[in-house]
Design a protein around this motif. Structure first.
Motif, PDB file in Angstrom:
ATOM      1  N   GLU A 174       0.824  -1.457  -0.075  1.00  0.00           N
ATOM      2  CA  GLU A 174      -0.065   0.028  -0.114  1.00  0.00           C
ATOM      3  C   GLU A 174       0.845   1.269   0.146  1.00  0.00           C
ATOM      4  O   GLU A 174       0.825   2.130  -0.600  1.00  0.00           O
ATOM      5  CB  GLU A 174      -0.986  -0.019   1.197  1.00  0.00           C
ATOM      6  CG  GLU A 174      -1.784   1.179   1.274  1.00  0.00           C
ATOM      7  CD  GLU A 174      -2.650   1.199   2.306  1.00  0.00           C
ATOM      8  OE1 GLU A 174      -3.194   2.181   2.945  1.00  0.00           O
ATOM      9  OE2 GLU A 174      -2.861   0.079   3.136  1.00  0.00           O
ATOM     10  N   LEU A 175       2.024   1.298   0.855  1.00  0.00           N
ATOM     11  CA  LEU A 175       2.858   2.276   0.975  1.00  0.00           C
ATOM     12  C   LEU A 175       3.473   2.831  -0.150  1.00  0.00           C
ATOM     13  O   LEU A 175       3.947   4.068  -0.519  1.00  0.00           O
ATOM     14  CB  LEU A 175       3.923   2.330   2.088  1.00  0.00           C
ATOM     15  CG  LEU A 175       2.939   2.363   3.555  1.00  0.00           C
ATOM     16  CD1 LEU A 175       3.853   2.335   4.497  1.00  0.00           C
ATOM     17  CD2 LEU A 175       2.117   3.358   3.744  1.00  0.00           C
ATOM     18  N   ALA A 176       3.650   1.574  -1.021  1.00  0.00           N
ATOM     19  CA  ALA A 176       4.578   1.829  -2.488  1.00  0.00           C
ATOM     20  C   ALA A 176       3.609   2.734  -3.390  1.00  0.00           C
ATOM     21  O   ALA A 176       4.140   3.318  -4.267  1.00  0.00           O
ATOM     22  CB  ALA A 176       4.900   0.669  -2.858  1.00  0.00           C
ATOM     23  N   ARG A 177       2.345   2.915  -3.040  1.00  0.00           N
ATOM     24  CA  ARG A 177       1.466   3.788  -3.951  1.00  0.00           C
ATOM     25  C   ARG A 177       1.396   5.045  -3.163  1.00  0.00           C
ATOM     26  O   ARG A 177       1.232   6.076  -4.105  1.00  0.00           O
ATOM     27  CB  ARG A 177      -0.012   3.061  -4.108  1.00  0.00           C
ATOM     28  CG  ARG A 177       0.206   1.542  -4.675  1.00  0.00           C
ATOM     29  CD  ARG A 177      -1.039   1.013  -5.225  1.00  0.00           C
ATOM     30  NE  ARG A 177      -2.006   1.086  -3.923  1.00  0.00           N
ATOM     31  CZ  ARG A 177      -2.343  -0.089  -3.236  1.00  0.00           C
ATOM     32  NH1 ARG A 177      -1.597  -1.196  -3.765  1.00  0.00           N
ATOM     33  NH2 ARG A 177      -3.088  -0.193  -2.226  1.00  0.00           N
ATOM     34  N   ARG A 178       1.022   5.078  -1.871  1.00  0.00           N
ATOM     35  CA  ARG A 178       0.625   6.334  -1.340  1.00  0.00           C
ATOM     36  C   ARG A 178       1.827   7.172  -0.515  1.00  0.00           C
ATOM     37  O   ARG A 178       1.398   7.948   0.116  1.00  0.00           O
ATOM     38  CB  ARG A 178      -0.622   5.995  -0.704  1.00  0.00           C
ATOM     39  CG  ARG A 178      -0.801   4.999   0.262  1.00  0.00           C
ATOM     40  CD  ARG A 178      -2.181   4.764   0.888  1.00  0.00           C
ATOM     41  NE  ARG A 178      -2.441   5.898   1.756  1.00  0.00           N
ATOM     42  CZ  ARG A 178      -2.655   5.822   3.286  1.00  0.00           C
ATOM     43  NH1 ARG A 178      -2.445   4.688   3.895  1.00  0.00           N
ATOM     44  NH2 ARG A 178      -3.280   7.069   3.555  1.00  0.00           N
ATOM     45  N   ALA A 179       2.750   6.286  -0.091  1.00  0.00           N
ATOM     46  CA  ALA A 179       3.682   6.979   0.935  1.00  0.00           C
ATOM     47  C   ALA A 179       5.122   6.545   0.415  1.00  0.00           C
ATOM     48  O   ALA A 179       5.766   5.562   1.160  1.00  0.00           O
ATOM     49  CB  ALA A 179       3.448   6.855   2.133  1.00  0.00           C
ATOM     50  N   LYS A 180       5.446   7.054  -0.741  1.00  0.00           N
ATOM     51  CA  LYS A 180       6.785   6.240  -1.306  1.00  0.00           C
ATOM     52  C   LYS A 180       8.166   6.557  -0.671  1.00  0.00           C
ATOM     53  O   LYS A 180       9.004   5.941  -0.764  1.00  0.00           O
ATOM     54  CB  LYS A 180       7.032   6.617  -2.723  1.00  0.00           C
ATOM     55  CG  LYS A 180       5.730   6.515  -3.733  1.00  0.00           C
ATOM     56  CD  LYS A 180       6.219   6.807  -4.954  1.00  0.00           C
ATOM     57  CE  LYS A 180       4.950   6.413  -6.095  1.00  0.00           C
ATOM     58  NZ  LYS A 180       4.783   4.886  -6.141  1.00  0.00           N
ATOM     59  N   ASN A 181       7.884   7.531   0.368  1.00  0.00           N
ATOM     60  CA  ASN A 181       9.151   7.814   1.231  1.00  0.00           C
ATOM     61  C   ASN A 181       9.387   6.747   2.378  1.00  0.00           C
ATOM     62  O   ASN A 181      10.671   6.880   2.961  1.00  0.00           O
ATOM     63  CB  ASN A 181       8.926   9.069   1.773  1.00  0.00           C
ATOM     64  CG  ASN A 181       7.745   9.311   2.571  1.00  0.00           C
ATOM     65  OD1 ASN A 181       6.780   8.973   2.546  1.00  0.00           O
ATOM     66  ND2 ASN A 181       7.995   9.645   4.110  1.00  0.00           N
ATOM     67  N   ILE A 182       8.617   6.019   2.646  1.00  0.00           N
ATOM     68  CA  ILE A 182       8.751   5.139   3.839  1.00  0.00           C
ATOM     69  C   ILE A 182       9.166   3.790   3.616  1.00  0.00           C
ATOM     70  O   ILE A 182       8.607   3.118   2.603  1.00  0.00           O
ATOM     71  CB  ILE A 182       7.200   5.103   4.418  1.00  0.00           C
ATOM     72  CG1 ILE A 182       6.747   6.364   5.220  1.00  0.00           C
ATOM     73  CG2 ILE A 182       7.318   4.036   5.794  1.00  0.00           C
ATOM     74  CD1 ILE A 182       5.471   6.408   5.537  1.00  0.00           C
ATOM     75  N   LYS A 183      10.232   3.074   4.269  1.00  0.00           N
ATOM     76  CA  LYS A 183      10.662   1.746   4.023  1.00  0.00           C
ATOM     77  C   LYS A 183      10.224   1.168   5.440  1.00  0.00           C
ATOM     78  O   LYS A 183      10.543   1.364   6.581  1.00  0.00           O
ATOM     79  CB  LYS A 183      12.123   1.888   3.769  1.00  0.00           C
ATOM     80  CG  LYS A 183      12.824   0.598   3.966  1.00  0.00           C
ATOM     81  CD  LYS A 183      12.600  -0.579   2.844  1.00  0.00           C
ATOM     82  CE  LYS A 183      13.281  -1.697   2.943  1.00  0.00           C
ATOM     83  NZ  LYS A 183      12.984  -2.632   1.719  1.00  0.00           N
TER      84      LYS A 183
END
Length: 244
Positions: A174-183
């Motif tokens: 999900e974060l790869a779509r909407r929060a690309k800064n988070i790992k």
């Protein structure tokens, strides 16, 4: 250099304390510590750290704590360490046989190891999303690997960590779509000389019982070297990938 914030949640654990000591030594780092007990940090060494005490880890309290974290930070959050974990306590022990499995113990272990970290992740997302690259580490365990399970046992602990790993993998998609800064990083610290591992240290091979300081140093290095790539990583104390 702009200061960046490190957030340590569950800061009363032995590894969290070692992390805090190494982070606070960096003059360019801002440190925020969250715990039910912050008495350890009432010293000159941590006079510049921001302390957020929580009464419990229920969802409402976590939400209030995140609002306090946001008010306390003067710079973007670049690293988050979620250090929660329960293997045993007065009510729960790792199961050796199926007959040892208990619904009450399972619920308590899953609440601490799976639900609580996920609630933190959920509540933190609005203040982590942005331009600042942010790496979020959740403490897991090698025994949470389904592929690596060759000896069985420890039903509740294994299941709680495997579930946490699955939640992190799903969140990373999900974060790869909407929060690309988070790992997102699921981290296995190895067997560390802490109260959590104390009853099981006799079976640890020579050289494989680590100090909290060693694990903290390894983890900070791993976080620095791990790119923000839109996936979740399951890594051990050496930075090596563990099969999910």
């Amino acid at each position: 250099m702009n200061k960046q914030t490190t957030l340590i949640i569950g800061a009363s654990s032995a590894i969290a304390k070692a992390l805090a000591a190494q982070v606070i030594a960096d003059p360019d780092a801002e440190l925020v510590l969250v715990s039910r007990d912050v008495s350890y940090y009432q010293s000159a060494e941590f006079e510049h750290a921001k302390l957020v005490r929580v009464s419990d880890y229920q969802e409402a309290e976590i939400g209030l704590a995140v609002a306090r974290i946001q008010r306390a930070t003067e710079s973007d959050i670049a690293r988050v360490f979620i250090c929660h974990g329960v293997l045993h306590n007065d009510n729960c022990q790792p199961e050796k046989r199926l007959e040892d499995f208990s619904a009450a113990s399972f619920t308590e272990i899953v609440s601490a190891n799976t639900i609580t970290p996920m609630l933190w992740l959920k509540s933190l997302m609005p203040i982590l999303t942005g331009r600042q690259k942010c790496k979020v580490v959740v403490f897991s365990a090698r025994v949470g690997s389904i592929a690596d399970n060759a000896i069985g046992g420890w039903y509740s602990y294994r299941a709680s960590k495997a579930a946490m790993n699955m939640l992190l993998k799903s969140a990373a998609v999900e974060l790869a779509r909407r929060a690309k800064n988070i790992k997102l990083i699921s981290f296995h610290p190895g067997t560390t000389d802490t109260p959590l591992s104390k009853p099981f240290q006799r079976s640890v091979p020579d050289g494989k019982l680590f100090t909290s300081e060693f694990v903290a140093e390894q983890l900070l290095s791993i976080v620095a070297d791990t790119p923000v790539d839109g996936t979740a990583s399951f890594l051990d104390w050496q930075g090596k990938t563990i099969p999910w």
